[in-house]
Design a protein around this motif. Structure first.
Motif, PDB file in Angstrom:
ATOM      1  N   TYR A 271       0.846  -1.185   0.000  1.00  0.00           N
ATOM      2  CA  TYR A 271       0.000   0.000   0.000  1.00  0.00           C
ATOM      3  C   TYR A 271       0.883   1.236   0.000  1.00  0.00           C
ATOM      4  O   TYR A 271       2.005   1.214   0.478  1.00  0.00           O
ATOM      5  CB  TYR A 271      -0.870   0.061   1.260  1.00  0.00           C
ATOM      6  CG  TYR A 271      -2.044  -0.876   1.288  1.00  0.00           C
ATOM      7  CD1 TYR A 271      -1.906  -2.181   1.730  1.00  0.00           C
ATOM      8  CD2 TYR A 271      -3.307  -0.445   0.880  1.00  0.00           C
ATOM      9  CE1 TYR A 271      -2.991  -3.045   1.767  1.00  0.00           C
ATOM     10  CE2 TYR A 271      -4.404  -1.306   0.921  1.00  0.00           C
ATOM     11  CZ  TYR A 271      -4.233  -2.595   1.363  1.00  0.00           C
ATOM     12  OH  TYR A 271      -5.313  -3.442   1.396  1.00  0.00           O
TER      13      TYR A 271
ATOM     14  N   THR B  33      -8.092 -13.384   2.980  1.00  0.00           N
ATOM     15  CA  THR B  33      -8.424 -12.015   2.556  1.00  0.00           C
ATOM     16  C   THR B  33      -9.420 -11.361   3.495  1.00  0.00           C
ATOM     17  O   THR B  33      -9.635 -10.177   3.429  1.00  0.00           O
ATOM     18  CB  THR B  33      -9.041 -12.001   1.148  1.00  0.00           C
ATOM     19  OG1 THR B  33     -10.188 -12.842   1.134  1.00  0.00           O
ATOM     20  CG2 THR B  33      -8.039 -12.465   0.117  1.00  0.00           C
ATOM     21  N   GLN B  34     -10.008 -12.108   4.390  1.00  0.00           N
ATOM     22  CA  GLN B  34     -11.125 -11.530   5.100  1.00  0.00           C
ATOM     23  C   GLN B  34     -10.983 -11.534   6.612  1.00  0.00           C
ATOM     24  O   GLN B  34     -10.570 -10.554   7.195  1.00  0.00           O
ATOM     25  CB  GLN B  34     -12.406 -12.245   4.663  1.00  0.00           C
ATOM     26  CG  GLN B  34     -12.693 -12.067   3.190  1.00  0.00           C
ATOM     27  CD  GLN B  34     -14.121 -12.377   2.848  1.00  0.00           C
ATOM     28  OE1 GLN B  34     -14.926 -12.728   3.700  1.00  0.00           O
ATOM     29  NE2 GLN B  34     -14.469 -12.250   1.586  1.00  0.00           N
ATOM     30  N   TYR B  35     -11.248 -12.616   7.262  1.00  0.00           N
ATOM     31  CA  TYR B  35     -11.548 -12.572   8.684  1.00  0.00           C
ATOM     32  C   TYR B  35     -10.442 -11.953   9.533  1.00  0.00           C
ATOM     33  O   TYR B  35     -10.694 -11.172  10.429  1.00  0.00           O
ATOM     34  CB  TYR B  35     -11.854 -13.974   9.198  1.00  0.00           C
ATOM     35  CG  TYR B  35     -12.057 -13.995  10.692  1.00  0.00           C
ATOM     36  CD1 TYR B  35     -11.059 -14.447  11.545  1.00  0.00           C
ATOM     37  CD2 TYR B  35     -13.237 -13.519  11.251  1.00  0.00           C
ATOM     38  CE1 TYR B  35     -11.243 -14.438  12.916  1.00  0.00           C
ATOM     39  CE2 TYR B  35     -13.423 -13.505  12.624  1.00  0.00           C
ATOM     40  CZ  TYR B  35     -12.433 -13.975  13.442  1.00  0.00           C
ATOM     41  OH  TYR B  35     -12.607 -13.968  14.787  1.00  0.00           O
ATOM     42  N   TYR B  36      -9.213 -12.328   9.254  1.00  0.00           N
ATOM     43  CA  TYR B  36      -8.155 -11.986  10.191  1.00  0.00           C
ATOM     44  C   TYR B  36      -7.650 -10.560  10.081  1.00  0.00           C
ATOM     45  O   TYR B  36      -6.861 -10.104  10.887  1.00  0.00           O
ATOM     46  CB  TYR B  36      -6.975 -12.948  10.006  1.00  0.00           C
ATOM     47  CG  TYR B  36      -7.320 -14.364  10.414  1.00  0.00           C
ATOM     48  CD1 TYR B  36      -7.738 -15.291   9.477  1.00  0.00           C
ATOM     49  CD2 TYR B  36      -7.249 -14.747  11.740  1.00  0.00           C
ATOM     50  CE1 TYR B  36      -8.073 -16.586   9.847  1.00  0.00           C
ATOM     51  CE2 TYR B  36      -7.577 -16.033  12.116  1.00  0.00           C
ATOM     52  CZ  TYR B  36      -7.986 -16.944  11.163  1.00  0.00           C
ATOM     53  OH  TYR B  36      -8.318 -18.218  11.525  1.00  0.00           O
ATOM     54  N   GLY B  37      -8.077  -9.841   9.100  1.00  0.00           N
ATOM     55  CA  GLY B  37      -7.481  -8.527   8.908  1.00  0.00           C
ATOM     56  C   GLY B  37      -6.038  -8.707   8.471  1.00  0.00           C
ATOM     57  O   GLY B  37      -5.595  -9.815   8.150  1.00  0.00           O
ATOM     58  N   TYR B  38      -5.322  -7.658   8.453  1.00  0.00           N
ATOM     59  CA  TYR B  38      -3.957  -7.698   7.963  1.00  0.00           C
ATOM     60  C   TYR B  38      -2.972  -7.360   9.081  1.00  0.00           C
ATOM     61  O   TYR B  38      -3.276  -6.580   9.980  1.00  0.00           O
ATOM     62  CB  TYR B  38      -3.748  -6.669   6.851  1.00  0.00           C
ATOM     63  CG  TYR B  38      -4.516  -6.916   5.570  1.00  0.00           C
ATOM     64  CD1 TYR B  38      -5.443  -7.933   5.441  1.00  0.00           C
ATOM     65  CD2 TYR B  38      -4.303  -6.091   4.473  1.00  0.00           C
ATOM     66  CE1 TYR B  38      -6.139  -8.127   4.268  1.00  0.00           C
ATOM     67  CE2 TYR B  38      -4.995  -6.282   3.279  1.00  0.00           C
ATOM     68  CZ  TYR B  38      -5.908  -7.302   3.187  1.00  0.00           C
ATOM     69  OH  TYR B  38      -6.592  -7.490   2.014  1.00  0.00           O
TER      70      TYR B  38
ATOM     71  N   LEU C 235      -5.018   4.645   2.773  1.00  0.00           N
ATOM     72  CA  LEU C 235      -4.090   3.677   2.203  1.00  0.00           C
ATOM     73  C   LEU C 235      -4.677   3.143   0.902  1.00  0.00           C
ATOM     74  O   LEU C 235      -5.838   2.728   0.872  1.00  0.00           O
ATOM     75  CB  LEU C 235      -3.842   2.516   3.173  1.00  0.00           C
ATOM     76  CG  LEU C 235      -2.823   2.756   4.281  1.00  0.00           C
ATOM     77  CD1 LEU C 235      -3.419   3.601   5.390  1.00  0.00           C
ATOM     78  CD2 LEU C 235      -2.312   1.438   4.840  1.00  0.00           C
TER      79      LEU C 235
ATOM     80  N   PHE D 196       0.532  -5.412   9.524  1.00  0.00           N
ATOM     81  CA  PHE D 196       1.291  -4.414   8.769  1.00  0.00           C
ATOM     82  C   PHE D 196       2.733  -4.321   9.235  1.00  0.00           C
ATOM     83  O   PHE D 196       3.039  -4.516  10.418  1.00  0.00           O
ATOM     84  CB  PHE D 196       0.643  -3.039   8.927  1.00  0.00           C
ATOM     85  CG  PHE D 196      -0.598  -2.865   8.098  1.00  0.00           C
ATOM     86  CD1 PHE D 196      -1.824  -3.307   8.562  1.00  0.00           C
ATOM     87  CD2 PHE D 196      -0.538  -2.267   6.848  1.00  0.00           C
ATOM     88  CE1 PHE D 196      -2.970  -3.155   7.802  1.00  0.00           C
ATOM     89  CE2 PHE D 196      -1.678  -2.115   6.076  1.00  0.00           C
ATOM     90  CZ  PHE D 196      -2.898  -2.564   6.556  1.00  0.00           C
ATOM     91  N   GLY D 197       3.611  -3.963   8.284  1.00  0.00           N
ATOM     92  CA  GLY D 197       4.950  -3.549   8.632  1.00  0.00           C
ATOM     93  C   GLY D 197       4.928  -2.116   9.148  1.00  0.00           C
ATOM     94  O   GLY D 197       3.872  -1.471   9.191  1.00  0.00           O
TER      95      GLY D 197
END
Lengths: 112, 113
Positions: free
Chosen positions: B35, B97-102, B43, B104-105
């Motif tokens: 992003y 792609t969905q439940y867990y969220g992302y 973002l 980030f660095g």
């Protein structure tokens, strides 16, 4: 296409007050997830809370809770007993078939 | 457990120079993303990968290339940097792609002069 709208570019409240950040989204999907992320001055993206669209019960994490209105496509974040450390950018995000889409953010300032 | 690590954290480039941003994750996530964050824009997704050897374009892919030769690494390249690419770049990874969220660095602040 998925869109996420945060209509409050900046908000300022006194410490210990309750504040609500607004978020609306647009999608034709029925199964999706919603998130609020916090970005303090350190720049790190921190997951605050998550909501599954198929659950009617609003998610709660300590002082943070959401008001999820699926029919209205609204997902607001309430912060109770706000603290100086809550000062940050807050991003609403939606994840569906196209992945994670962010709103433009709300800059929340907690005044001492 | 390091999570998602981005290198470098800061970089200044001259217009026309090239560089590669490295993202590494140690969570065995299949999905990885790049992003860019610009003031007032939130973002925006540049490119993403759904597994080793795969890449796909996001919302703002022009001027960038990516590679995912190893599952744990996702590289973002700028072949000829332009001032419009001055931004903060975030890498993220997820189990799905969905439940867990992302996850980030910590971001890379890139300035192109």
């Amino acid at each position: 296409a998925q869109t996420v709208t945060q209509s409050q570019p900046e908000m300022s409240v006194q410490e210990a007050e309750t504040v609500t950040l607004s978020c609306t989204y647009d999608t034709s999907e029925n199964n999706y997830y919603l998130f609020w992320y916090k970005q303090p001055p350190s720049r790190q993206m921190i997951l605050v809370i998550r909501q599954e669209a198929y659950k009617q019960q609003n998610a709660t994490e300590n002082r943070f809770s959401v008001n999820f209105q699926k029919a209205a496509k609204s997902f607001s974040l309430k912060i109770s007993d706000s603290q100086l450390g809550d000062t940050a950018m807050y991003f609403c995000a939606f994840t569906g078939a196209d992945g994670l889409t962010f709103g433009k953010g709300t800059h929340l300032i907690i005044q001492p | 457990n390091a999570g998602v690590t981005q290198t470098p954290k800061f970089r200044v480039l001259k217009t026309g120079q090239s560089m590669t941003l490295l993202c590494a994750q140690d969570m065995n996530h299949e999905y990885m993303y790049w992003y860019r964050q610009d003031p007032g824009m939130g973002l925006r997704l540049i490119h993403y990968s759904v597994g080793e050897g795969t890449t796909a374009k996001g919302e703002v892919p022009d001027g960038y290339n990516v590679s995912r030769l190893k599952k744990q690494n996702f590289l973002l390249g700028l072949e000829s940097a332009a001032p419009s690419q001055t931004s903060v770049y975030f890498c993220a990874s997820s189990y799905s792609t969905q439940y867990y969220g992302y996850t980030f660095g910590s971001g890379t602040r890139l300035t192109v002069v």
